[in-house]
Design an enzyme around this catalytic site. Structure first.
Site, short mmCIF file in Angstrom:
data_model
loop_
_atom_site.label_atom_id
_atom_site.label_comp_id
_atom_site.label_asym_id
_atom_site.label_seq_id
_atom_site.Cartn_x
_atom_site.Cartn_y
_atom_site.Cartn_z
N LYS A 182 0.83 -1.22 0.00
CA LYS A 182 0.00 0.00 0.00
C LYS A 182 0.85 1.26 0.00
CE LYS A 182 -3.88 -2.01 2.56
NZ LYS A 182 -4.59 -2.07 3.84
N SER A 232 -10.73 1.51 4.87
CA SER A 232 -10.01 2.78 4.68
C SER A 232 -10.04 3.18 3.21
CB SER A 232 -8.56 2.65 5.15
OG SER A 232 -8.52 2.34 6.51
#
Ligand code: PNS
Length: 159
Positions: free
Chosen positions: A41, A128
């Site tokens: 990420k 998220s």
């Protein structure tokens, strides 16, 4: 003293995370919410920003602390004497990835157990990345994240 860790990238912390952390804090004497690097990420918030957002969002919980670490989770757990990791599971799609991490962490630290806590049904859809996407496209994220996170995302997007 039973210590647990709630690990994650928390980019940013959502109401679903807060729910898992609150429930973990009822089961353990002390819980550390640990901001880690996920190599898969690219984060929007820096590790320091994510820690600060978590500290404010969790300040109503007496037995929690927030930290960050850029090494192996299993090593951190050994160093602080934590006996468990608590991870929230939303759906079967989370399971394969989480199971692989749990087995890897157990290989790296045999004293460390991973506990999967089901997400409250209210937060089944929430992540998220959903929060970031809705915010980017101008949607209302006030029901998805704590108030301080809401303001921080809007500020980040403007900047
Ligand atoms: O919220 P996430 O991104 O699903 O959390 C994943 C995270 C950060 C917990 C995981 O990537 C991690 O543990 N990173 C630290 C490095 C590490 O210990 N890797 C080995 C575990 S497979």
């Amino acid at each position: 003293m039973r210590k647990a860790i709630c690990p994650g990238s928390f980019d940013p912390v959502t109401n679903g995370h807060v729910d898992i952390i609150e429930r973990s804090c009822k089961l353990f004497d002390r819980v550390t919410v640990l901001v880690l690097q996920n190599p898969d990420k690219n984060c929007v918030f820096t590790a320091e920003e994510r820690v600060e957002l978590l500290r404010v969002a969790l300040r109503h919980i007496p037995n929690v602390d927030v930290d960050c670490f850029d090494g192996l989770l299993a090593e951190y757990a050994r160093n602080v004497g934590a006996c468990a990791l608590v991870k929230g599971l939303r759906a079967v799609t989370d399971f394969e990835y989480e199971f692989q991490m749990a087995l890897t962490n157990k290989k790296l630290n045999n004293e460390l157990e991973t506990l999967f806590m089901n997400t409250d049904e209210t937060f089944m859809y929430l992540s998220s990345s959903v929060v970031r996407q809705v915010a980017r496209l101008g949607g209302d994220i006030s029901g998805f994240v704590p108030a301080n996170v809401h303001d921080a995302i809007l500020k980040k997007l403007k900047g």
